[in-house]
Each structure stands twice: as structure tokens, then as C-alpha cells.
Design a protein around this motif. Sequence first.
Motif, PDB file in Angstrom:
ATOM      1  N   ASN A 107       0.824  -1.207   0.000  1.00 45.68           N
ATOM      2  CA  ASN A 107       0.000   0.000   0.000  1.00 45.68           C
ATOM      3  C   ASN A 107       0.864   1.266   0.000  1.00 45.68           C
ATOM      4  N   LYS A 108       0.228   2.379  -0.326  1.00 44.82           N
ATOM      5  CA  LYS A 108       0.880   3.697  -0.320  1.00 44.82           C
ATOM      6  C   LYS A 108       2.224   3.665  -1.046  1.00 44.82           C
ATOM      7  N   VAL A 109       2.195   3.120  -2.247  1.00 47.35           N
ATOM      8  CA  VAL A 109       3.406   3.075  -3.070  1.00 47.35           C
ATOM      9  C   VAL A 109       3.625   4.446  -3.705  1.00 47.35           C
ATOM     10  N   SER A 110       4.776   5.023  -3.492  1.00 40.36           N
ATOM     11  CA  SER A 110       5.099   6.309  -4.101  1.00 40.36           C
ATOM     12  C   SER A 110       6.528   6.267  -4.608  1.00 40.36           C
ATOM     13  N   GLY A 111       6.777   6.989  -5.691  1.00 42.26           N
ATOM     14  CA  GLY A 111       8.113   6.958  -6.270  1.00 42.26           C
ATOM     15  C   GLY A 111       8.451   8.230  -6.996  1.00 42.26           C
ATOM     16  N   LEU A 112       9.747   8.492  -7.105  1.00 42.74           N
ATOM     17  CA  LEU A 112      10.259   9.632  -7.855  1.00 42.74           C
ATOM     18  C   LEU A 112      11.376   9.123  -8.753  1.00 42.74           C
ATOM     19  N   ASN A 113      11.278   9.448 -10.042  1.00 44.16           N
ATOM     20  CA  ASN A 113      12.245   8.973 -11.015  1.00 44.16           C
ATOM     21  C   ASN A 113      12.736  10.148 -11.847  1.00 44.16           C
ATOM     22  N   MET A 114      14.062  10.265 -11.985  1.00 42.07           N
ATOM     23  CA  MET A 114      14.650  11.349 -12.778  1.00 42.07           C
ATOM     24  C   MET A 114      15.592  10.753 -13.815  1.00 42.07           C
ATOM     25  N   VAL A 115      15.420  11.173 -15.061  1.00 44.99           N
ATOM     26  CA  VAL A 115      16.229  10.654 -16.162  1.00 44.99           C
ATOM     27  C   VAL A 115      16.828  11.826 -16.934  1.00 44.99           C
ATOM     28  N   TRP A 116      18.157  11.824 -17.080  1.00 42.53           N
ATOM     29  CA  TRP A 116      18.860  12.830 -17.866  1.00 42.53           C
ATOM     30  C   TRP A 116      19.349  12.152 -19.147  1.00 42.53           C
ATOM     31  N   ASP A 117      18.818  12.602 -20.289  1.00 37.80           N
ATOM     32  CA  ASP A 117      19.163  12.027 -21.584  1.00 37.80           C
ATOM     33  C   ASP A 117      20.094  12.958 -22.343  1.00 37.80           C
ATOM     34  N   GLY A 118      21.242  12.423 -22.751  1.00 34.51           N
ATOM     35  CA  GLY A 118      22.165  13.151 -23.606  1.00 34.51           C
ATOM     36  C   GLY A 118      22.224  12.520 -24.984  1.00 34.51           C
ATOM     37  N   ASP A 119      23.104  13.013 -25.834  1.00 29.85           N
ATOM     38  CA  ASP A 119      23.221  12.469 -27.178  1.00 29.85           C
ATOM     39  C   ASP A 119      23.677  11.016 -27.175  1.00 29.85           C
ATOM     40  N   TRP A 120      24.560  10.651 -26.254  1.00 29.75           N
ATOM     41  CA  TRP A 120      25.125   9.306 -26.264  1.00 29.75           C
ATOM     42  C   TRP A 120      25.084   8.629 -24.882  1.00 29.75           C
ATOM     43  N   TYR A 121      24.338   9.197 -23.971  1.00 35.24           N
ATOM     44  CA  TYR A 121      24.254   8.590 -22.634  1.00 35.24           C
ATOM     45  C   TYR A 121      22.894   8.869 -22.000  1.00 35.24           C
ATOM     46  N   THR A 122      22.547   8.046 -21.015  1.00 34.64           N
ATOM     47  CA  THR A 122      21.348   8.232 -20.199  1.00 34.64           C
ATOM     48  C   THR A 122      21.719   7.984 -18.742  1.00 34.64           C
ATOM     49  N   LEU A 123      21.370   8.923 -17.863  1.00 37.62           N
ATOM     50  CA  LEU A 123      21.621   8.796 -16.432  1.00 37.62           C
ATOM     51  C   LEU A 123      20.292   8.796 -15.704  1.00 37.62           C
ATOM     52  N   ARG A 124      20.094   7.812 -14.823  1.00 38.84           N
ATOM     53  CA  ARG A 124      18.815   7.678 -14.132  1.00 38.84           C
ATOM     54  C   ARG A 124      19.000   7.542 -12.628  1.00 38.84           C
ATOM     55  N   LEU A 125      18.154   8.220 -11.851  1.00 42.66           N
ATOM     56  CA  LEU A 125      18.146   8.140 -10.395  1.00 42.66           C
ATOM     57  C   LEU A 125      16.704   7.978  -9.945  1.00 42.66           C
ATOM     58  N   GLY A 126      16.434   6.978  -9.092  1.00 43.30           N
ATOM     59  CA  GLY A 126      15.056   6.730  -8.690  1.00 43.30           C
ATOM     60  C   GLY A 126      14.929   6.239  -7.256  1.00 43.30           C
ATOM     61  N   TYR A 127      13.725   6.443  -6.703  1.00 47.60           N
ATOM     62  CA  TYR A 127      13.425   6.028  -5.325  1.00 47.60           C
ATOM     63  C   TYR A 127      11.949   5.614  -5.258  1.00 47.60           C
ATOM     64  N   VAL A 128      11.695   4.474  -4.624  1.00 47.23           N
ATOM     65  CA  VAL A 128      10.326   3.979  -4.440  1.00 47.23           C
ATOM     66  C   VAL A 128      10.165   3.526  -2.997  1.00 47.23           C
ATOM     67  N   GLU A 129       9.022   3.826  -2.399  1.00 48.34           N
ATOM     68  CA  GLU A 129       8.714   3.325  -1.068  1.00 48.34           C
ATOM     69  C   GLU A 129       7.293   2.796  -1.033  1.00 48.34           C
ATOM     70  N   ALA A 130       7.039   1.881  -0.096  1.00 46.07           N
ATOM     71  CA  ALA A 130       5.721   1.272   0.022  1.00 46.07           C
ATOM     72  C   ALA A 130       5.526   0.761   1.441  1.00 46.07           C
ATOM     73  N   GLU A 131       4.270   0.518   1.814  1.00 42.17           N
ATOM     74  CA  GLU A 131       3.933  -0.033   3.119  1.00 42.17           C
ATOM     75  C   GLU A 131       3.318  -1.420   2.931  1.00 42.17           C
ATOM     76  N   PRO A 132       4.060  -2.494   3.252  1.00 41.60           N
ATOM     77  CA  PRO A 132       3.527  -3.849   3.101  1.00 41.60           C
ATOM     78  C   PRO A 132       2.362  -4.100   4.067  1.00 41.60           C
ATOM     79  N   GLU A 133       1.387  -4.858   3.594  1.00 40.95           N
ATOM     80  CA  GLU A 133       0.258  -5.258   4.439  1.00 40.95           C
ATOM     81  C   GLU A 133       0.422  -6.741   4.762  1.00 40.95           C
ATOM     82  N   PHE A 134       1.034  -7.033   5.913  1.00 41.63           N
ATOM     83  CA  PHE A 134       1.306  -8.417   6.284  1.00 41.63           C
ATOM     84  C   PHE A 134       0.038  -9.093   6.801  1.00 41.63           C
ATOM     85  N   PRO A 135      -0.168 -10.390   6.485  1.00 35.62           N
ATOM     86  CA  PRO A 135      -1.311 -11.122   7.053  1.00 35.62           C
ATOM     87  C   PRO A 135      -1.143 -11.287   8.553  1.00 35.62           C
ATOM     88  N   ALA A 136      -2.259 -11.395   9.265  1.00 35.12           N
ATOM     89  CA  ALA A 136      -2.221 -11.474  10.728  1.00 35.12           C
ATOM     90  C   ALA A 136      -1.404 -12.663  11.215  1.00 35.12           C
TER      91      ALA A 136
END
Length: 253
Positions: A122-151
Motif C-alpha cells: 500500500n501507499k506506493v510512491s516513487g520519484l524517477n529522474m532521467v537525464w538524456d544526452g546524445d550518447w548517454y542516459t543517467l537515471r536516479l530513482g526512489y520507491v517506497e511502500a507499506e507492506p500489508e502483512f497477514p495477521a
Amino acid sequence: KANDWLSGTVQTLTAQRTEDRLSTRVEWAFVKVAPVEGLALRAGRFSLPTFLISDSRRVGYANTTLRPADDVYGLDLLNGGLKGVDASYRLPIGGNSLTVTGSFGKSSYTNPRESFAFLKMNKVSGLNMVWDGDWYTLRLGYVEAEPEFPAEFAAFLPPGTSLSDKYTFTGIGLSVDKNNVVLQGEYVQRRSKNFNQGVGADAWYMMGGYRMGPVLPYVQFSKRTPTSDAMDSVFPQTTKVVGLRWDAFASAA
């Protein structure tokens, strides 16, 4: 495509996943709105931008290697995709571009071979940043979530342990394609706030190749390392790959 600013996408995929058989499921099913130049809004089901090649990881033709490095790409627990919304904005900067994407929704984790075969995320949220050049791609990302465990999960924990948790996944990646030299690498971290002893791990891979006309030989090395408190539950793993891609003719490799 309905018009210049409204479109819809549906994609199904048949594959052998964690089960011992082929299964089919809808991977993408979303509506996309592009109200102004550079801005895109989506709602529905789609892949989380967790990795450098998240959108094309299962499309072999789009990648140099036969398949992504499992030491890295097998580490993500959000394998159910994202059901929710995202917004991305692409900003041209000179001859390059910066694309920033924010995502929010819910996901799931499925593995029939484990004691708890299915977990809601639950509550999955993420931020992704991609820098594209002529001959390269640089990517930085972060994701978080809240697992719902069974009782019943509480029976495996010390008395009084809370079942609430926060799962995080962070990654950085770089790809280079210049003067026949092809390089690609990623580094990721998987963490859990309260159950890191069963989740914590770092992983990376590095691939290098040289294009000679239609032939591209390459080598790749990848490694997964558990954090110090996860040594008994997350197993270290290394993989060495030697491969060759041959573009036989247009649209076939």
C-alpha cells in the motif's frame, strides 16, 4: 490514440514467472493525457520506473543482453506493477533533456514458493529522474511502500512486534553508446524499516560491449550482497556473462 492529447494503452504478457507454468496477465492498462508540451498524466496499471530499463526489460530486442541481470532486477519486491497514477514532465535543456516522474498507488508481491505467497503493498510512491544526452542516459530513482502483512505473520515474530513497515528501493543507472562502445550499469539498495534482517541487500551490475557492424559481443558482471543484518536470509550471488548480439536484419536480432 484518440487525438493529440488523449490515448490509451493495453498490453498483456504471457511468461513463466515464479510458477512452474506459463501465465498471462495484463501488464499495462492505462489512459494517458498530455495537456501541454512535455507534460504527461497517466491513470491505470503500468510498470514502476524502478530500473534503467523498466519499460523494456521483457522486450529482448530492445536490450543488448539476452535478459537483465537477475542479481539486480530480481531484487525488487514490487513485482505486481503499479495500480495508480503518475505524472511526468520532460524539460529540454540544450541538446539534452531532463524527465521527472512522480508515481502513487498500490502494488503487490507474489511468490508461490515462499510461506507468504502474496503481499499487498500500500501507499506506493516513487520519484524517477532521467537525464538524456546524445550518447548517454543517467537515471536516479526512489520507491517506497507499506507492506500489508497477514495477521498470521505475527506468529513468526517476537511478541509485541508491530506488523507495520516501510519498504524502500533506491537505484542509480547509467548507459553509454558512443563510437561503437556500449556500456551499461546500475546500483540498487533494498531496505525495510522494521524487517531489514529479511530484506536488506545491495546489488550492482556492469556490462560492456563493442559494436562491429551487425555484431555486438559483450561481457557482464553482477553481484548481490546482503546487509550485515540480513546475512542469514538474503543469499549473496554473483553472475558472469559472455554474450553476443547479432542484428540479423531490420527488426530482428
